[in-house]
Design a protein around this motif. Structure first.
Motif, PDB file in Angstrom:
ATOM      1  N   VAL A 313     -21.052 -49.829 -62.844  1.00 19.77           N
ATOM      2  CA  VAL A 313     -20.269 -51.057 -62.672  1.00 19.77           C
ATOM      3  C   VAL A 313     -18.779 -50.756 -62.737  1.00 19.77           C
ATOM      4  O   VAL A 313     -17.981 -51.282 -61.943  1.00 19.77           O
ATOM      5  CB  VAL A 313     -20.669 -52.096 -63.737  1.00 19.77           C
ATOM      6  CG1 VAL A 313     -19.689 -53.268 -63.736  1.00 19.77           C
ATOM      7  CG2 VAL A 313     -22.088 -52.597 -63.487  1.00 19.77           C
ATOM      8  N   SER A 314     -18.374 -49.895 -63.658  1.00 22.61           N
ATOM      9  CA  SER A 314     -16.961 -49.518 -63.770  1.00 22.61           C
ATOM     10  C   SER A 314     -16.486 -48.832 -62.504  1.00 22.61           C
ATOM     11  O   SER A 314     -15.386 -49.103 -61.999  1.00 22.61           O
ATOM     12  CB  SER A 314     -16.764 -48.595 -64.975  1.00 22.61           C
ATOM     13  OG  SER A 314     -17.170 -49.216 -66.172  1.00 22.61           O
ATOM     14  N   GLN A 316     -17.771 -49.137 -59.441  1.00 21.55           N
ATOM     15  CA  GLN A 316     -17.713 -50.081 -58.329  1.00 21.55           C
ATOM     16  C   GLN A 316     -16.552 -51.055 -58.490  1.00 21.55           C
ATOM     17  O   GLN A 316     -15.956 -51.476 -57.491  1.00 21.55           O
ATOM     18  CB  GLN A 316     -19.032 -50.838 -58.215  1.00 21.55           C
ATOM     19  CG  GLN A 316     -19.107 -51.735 -56.966  1.00 21.55           C
ATOM     20  CD  GLN A 316     -20.506 -52.268 -56.735  1.00 21.55           C
ATOM     21  OE1 GLN A 316     -21.377 -52.120 -57.576  1.00 21.55           O
ATOM     22  NE2 GLN A 316     -20.725 -52.889 -55.586  1.00 21.55           N
ATOM     23  N   TYR A 317     -16.226 -51.414 -59.716  1.00 24.00           N
ATOM     24  CA  TYR A 317     -15.099 -52.331 -59.942  1.00 24.00           C
ATOM     25  C   TYR A 317     -13.790 -51.701 -59.483  1.00 24.00           C
ATOM     26  O   TYR A 317     -12.959 -52.349 -58.846  1.00 24.00           O
ATOM     27  CB  TYR A 317     -15.024 -52.699 -61.413  1.00 24.00           C
ATOM     28  CG  TYR A 317     -13.858 -53.598 -61.755  1.00 24.00           C
ATOM     29  CD1 TYR A 317     -13.905 -54.968 -61.497  1.00 24.00           C
ATOM     30  CD2 TYR A 317     -12.698 -53.079 -62.320  1.00 24.00           C
ATOM     31  CE1 TYR A 317     -12.837 -55.790 -61.802  1.00 24.00           C
ATOM     32  CE2 TYR A 317     -11.618 -53.897 -62.627  1.00 24.00           C
ATOM     33  CZ  TYR A 317     -11.695 -55.250 -62.370  1.00 24.00           C
ATOM     34  OH  TYR A 317     -10.620 -56.065 -62.668  1.00 24.00           O
ATOM     35  N   ASP A 319     -13.602 -49.253 -57.282  1.00 23.60           N
ATOM     36  CA  ASP A 319     -13.794 -49.095 -55.841  1.00 23.60           C
ATOM     37  C   ASP A 319     -12.871 -48.025 -55.250  1.00 23.60           C
ATOM     38  O   ASP A 319     -12.006 -48.318 -54.424  1.00 23.60           O
ATOM     39  CB  ASP A 319     -13.560 -50.430 -55.131  1.00 23.60           C
ATOM     40  CG  ASP A 319     -14.021 -50.392 -53.680  1.00 23.60           C
ATOM     41  OD1 ASP A 319     -14.880 -49.560 -53.354  1.00 23.60           O
ATOM     42  OD2 ASP A 319     -13.498 -51.199 -52.886  1.00 23.60           O
ATOM     43  N   LYS A 324     -16.180 -51.416 -51.124  1.00 18.06           N
ATOM     44  CA  LYS A 324     -16.815 -52.520 -51.855  1.00 18.06           C
ATOM     45  C   LYS A 324     -18.297 -52.261 -52.089  1.00 18.06           C
ATOM     46  O   LYS A 324     -19.063 -53.179 -52.380  1.00 18.06           O
ATOM     47  CB  LYS A 324     -16.648 -53.854 -51.102  1.00 18.06           C
ATOM     48  CG  LYS A 324     -15.204 -54.200 -50.770  1.00 18.06           C
ATOM     49  CD  LYS A 324     -14.354 -54.363 -52.019  1.00 18.06           C
ATOM     50  CE  LYS A 324     -12.919 -54.752 -51.648  1.00 18.06           C
ATOM     51  NZ  LYS A 324     -12.056 -54.872 -52.860  1.00 18.06           N
TER      52      LYS A 324
END
Length: 754
Positions: A313-314, A316-317, A319, A324
């Protein structure tokens, strides 16, 4: 006892018990009372192995004490105890996600700057510089160095571009080697073999230091961007474990217990894989299959799952790819996502090639590593890195598919030819089929050689991405040939399952690249389940999981025909780490007993437990570097006393006595001390847990017992008489005796039989 103090395999060496104190202040002369043991957390020297039984018992006792607390204090202590572990888990997940994103950006920028720069600023990489353009629009903001410096002649442009390309490669790789050699020698290589050994109980705290974390991260970016045939995926496991180790030092309960440390490191390793491939599920399965650490405890697997999700998640956040999406290499398909039966032939062929070529890469890498250690290159590691980097850059500049970074090459090999996408160096040109096949095969074979040599130099290095690139090149080549055969013989019965309309493609060469990458990676690492999951999370090709499974299965079968060990067990054996393979040992004849491999009692230094003198014990401690001594009474086995426990107790006892009192008698039998007040009782120094078996026990059972119980030694008796012992080192030797280069890179020489 029969082990040298430098032996990391049987029990703890010198200073291994330096965290334990023996309070003899209340021991009066002529008293039979034993020294009062004040148990402190054990501190182990690097190169030793932890006592799993002691550490687990200490953790159980700590938890028992917590649960005995009542009221508000008990509740707060319980909450604090649980919160500390989860604080480390969450912080490590976020931290490795940030570091992974930072490395992606830095590697891309350093790699792009070797070929040009952005006219908007030198700190823009090519994708950012050319962002916002419509499909098919030419990017004018990115300039090659010859364009930026206004060099117009073709010869001048070629010389300038190649000179800068090679020069920056040397600068980047040389800087990485200097940083590693000067500040953090443990930052070299991938780190996964060492992590496997540490999780198995080996002590190597210097491998997880703050300097190692810093130099590994920075050196990794420099080494990968230099163009060496290396990747950054495997080393991220090491980086993640370093971060978890440093964060766990903030809390006493995690800092002092070695078993708890390893539970955290197991979860952190899963997070490293999650960030490296954008594969949280693959990270957890990697821990289960490759590290063999999460399968025994559901709470460890749960923590590994949580930290993998947080890390993903980190990532992808932040990016870093600007897509995205979490997947690194998206797979596009112009077919109907249905695979045909005839495609099993090329896919199984890729599995065979991946298994055979992966075994070749392992053997070449091992031979190159041994040659490096025994040649002058070992004394000049920085010069070796600079020389290999210059050769790699010079050769790579001549081949278009070698010139680009491996991640960019793989990303373009995985996608299909579509009108909306530009043709990547003529891959989509059917008239240039054999040219492309030749270049792809040449690229793959060249990368095999460069990877085999580079993986082991004095720079941070991973082998995942180069292996994926090799397989992707071969897969694309096979896909192009299969596609051309369909075009030429579309009416043949073997292609009868293809759509009748020629406008609908039947073969997807891009997906053949995925198959080839999975097969090659399986041939090198011998992973299976975790590899399949990593590949479909890496590419998003969920609809083609079954073909990936077929190729990986084939690659593993073929690879194991040339040798069962993957690249990481080979390096563990080269470094002589005390790691026991998780697979079950089988005695083919079924006749071997422990007596055939154990160290016999005649080679052991034993202590007579009935009566001995302080002077004799002091002489034993001074004369022998063994890690412990069996205690016997007329050959009857009584127990085991650790050398360091005995040394510390003797130091305190003798400090209160004059040298003339070395003849003071002592005993390791409590009943003797009770009956003879003049004897000093040393029975409390003996180990609490020692496993004792008969010599007739089958060797298979002994090996499996040490594997499953994480034992460091087993002693053998016959009708109570001590017959010998077998240690973890003996089991490691037994299971790796077939490897010709075992211990070739070991940093110490063991005294195997004292």
């Amino acid at each position: 006892m029969s082990r040298n103090e430098n032996d990391p395999l049987f029990p703890n060496g010198k200073d291994d018990y330096e965290g334990e104190d023996y309070d003899v202040s209340q021991l009066e002369e002529h008293s039979h009372r034993p020294p009062q043991l004040v148990t402190q957390p054990r501190r182990y020297k690097d190169g030793t192995s932890i006592d799993w039984l002691y550490e687990e018992a200490a953790e159980r006792e700590r938890r028992r004490q917590i649960h005995t607390l009542h009221g508000l204090r008990g509740l707060l202590t319980l909450v604090s105890n649980s919160a500390q572990m989860w604080m480390v888990i969450v912080a490590t997940g976020i931290g490795i996600g940030v570091i992974g994103a930072w490395l992606d950006v830095l590697v891309r920028w350093l790699g792009d700057i070797r070929e040009g720069r952005c006219d908007r600023g030198i700190f823009y990489n090519q994708p950012v510089c050319c962002s916002g353009l419509d499909s098919g629009e030419i990017c004018t903001s990115w300039q090659t160095w010859s364009e930026y410096l206004n060099v117009t002649s073709i010869l001048g442009q070629s010389l300038l571009q190649s000179l800068i390309y090679v020069a920056l490669a040397v600068v980047f790789s040389g800087s990485a080697a200097i940083l590693v050699k000067t500040y953090a020698p443990y930052a070299f290589h991938t780190g996964i073999p060492e992590i496997k050994a540490i999780l198995g109980g080996y002590v190597l705290d210097a491998f997880l230091s703050a300097w190692t974390l810093l130099i590994k991260s920075l050196g990794l970016a420099l080494a990968v961007s230099s163009g060496l045939s290396l990747g950054k995926e495997g080393p991220l496991v090491h980086v993640s474990c370093c971060m978890a180790r440093l964060l766990s030092k903030l809390f006493r309960q995690l800092r002092q217990n070695e078993a708890q440390k390893r539970r955290i490191l197991a979860a952190a390793a899963a997070a490293g894989v999650s960030v490296a491939f954008g594969s949280p599920l693959g990270g957890v399965l990697f821990g289960l299959e490759e590290l063999d650490t999460l399968s025994g405890e559901t709470d460890v697997m749960w923590r590994g799952f949580v930290i993998s999700v947080i890390a993903a998640v980190s990532l992808q956040y932040i990016d870093p790819f600007g897509t995205k999406k979490l997947v690194l290499f998206g797979v596009s398909s112009v077919t109907d996502d249905v695979w045909r039966a005839f495609e099993l032939i090329p896919w199984i062929t890729l599995g065979v090639i991946g298994g055979a070529l992966g075994s070749l890469l392992i053997k070449l890498n091992v031979r190159f590593a041994v040659y490096r250690r025994n040649s002058a290159l070992y004394q000049w590691p920085v010069l070796e890195v600079i020389g290999v980097s210059a050769i790699t850059a010079a050769v790579s500049y001549l081949v278009v598919f070698l010139r680009v970074q491996s991640s960019e090459l793989v990303a373009n090999l995985f996608v299909e030819c579509e009108p909306s996408r530009p043709d990547y160096h003529g891959l989509c040109n059917p008239t240039a089929l054999w040219r492309n096949v030749f270049l792809l095969v040449l690229t793959a074979l060249t990368k095999v050689f460069f990877t085999a040599w580079s993986f082991g130099m004095m720079v941070p290095a991973g082998i995942f991405l180069p292996t994926i690139a090799i397989g992707a090149c071969l897969g694309r080549a096979v896909g192009l040939v299969t596609q051309d055969l369909h075009r030429a013989y579309s009416d043949a019965w073997i292609f009868s399952a293809c759509p009748s309309e020629q406008t609908i493609p039947c073969v997807s060469p891009g997906f053949y690249s995925v198959i080839g990458a999975a097969a090659m990676l399986g041939g090198v690492t011998r992973m299976t389940i975790s590899l399949v999951v990593i590949m479909f999370e890496l590419t998003g090709a969920l609809s083609h999981v079954l073909p990936i499974m077929v190729s990986v299965m084939t690659a593993k079968w073929v690879g194991e025909a040339f040798g069962k060990e993957g690249i990481y067990p080979q390096w563990i054996a080269l470094r002589n780490y005390p790691w026991i393979p998780p697979h079950e040992y089988r005695d083919r004849d079924g006749r071997l007993t422990t007596a055939s491999v154990m160290c016999p009692v005649s080679q052991l230094v034993v202590i007579e437990g009935t009566k001995t003198t302080l002077g004799h014990l002091e002489q034993l401690v001074r004369s022998y570097d063994f890690n412990g001594f069996p205690v016997v009474q007329e050959e009857i086995f009584l127990g085991l006393v650790g050398r360091e426990k005995l040394r510390l107790a003797l130091e305190q006892l003798l400090s209160e006595r004059s040298p003339t009192e070395l003849a003071q008698e002592c005993t390791f039998i409590n009943t003797y001390a009770m009956s003879e007040p003049d004897l000093i009782d040393l029975s409390s120094l003996m180990e609490v847990s020692v496993l004792e078996l008969r010599t007739e026990v089958p060797l298979e059972l002994v090996v499996n017992t040490i594997q499953k119980m994480n034992l460091r030694q087993i002693l053998f008796t016959q009708q109570g008489k001590l017959m010998g012992l077998i240690t973890k080192s003996d089991i490691v030797d037994l299971l790796t005796v077939h490897l010709p280069h075992r211990a070739a890179l070991a940093d110490f020489v063991e005294n195997r039989r004292g």
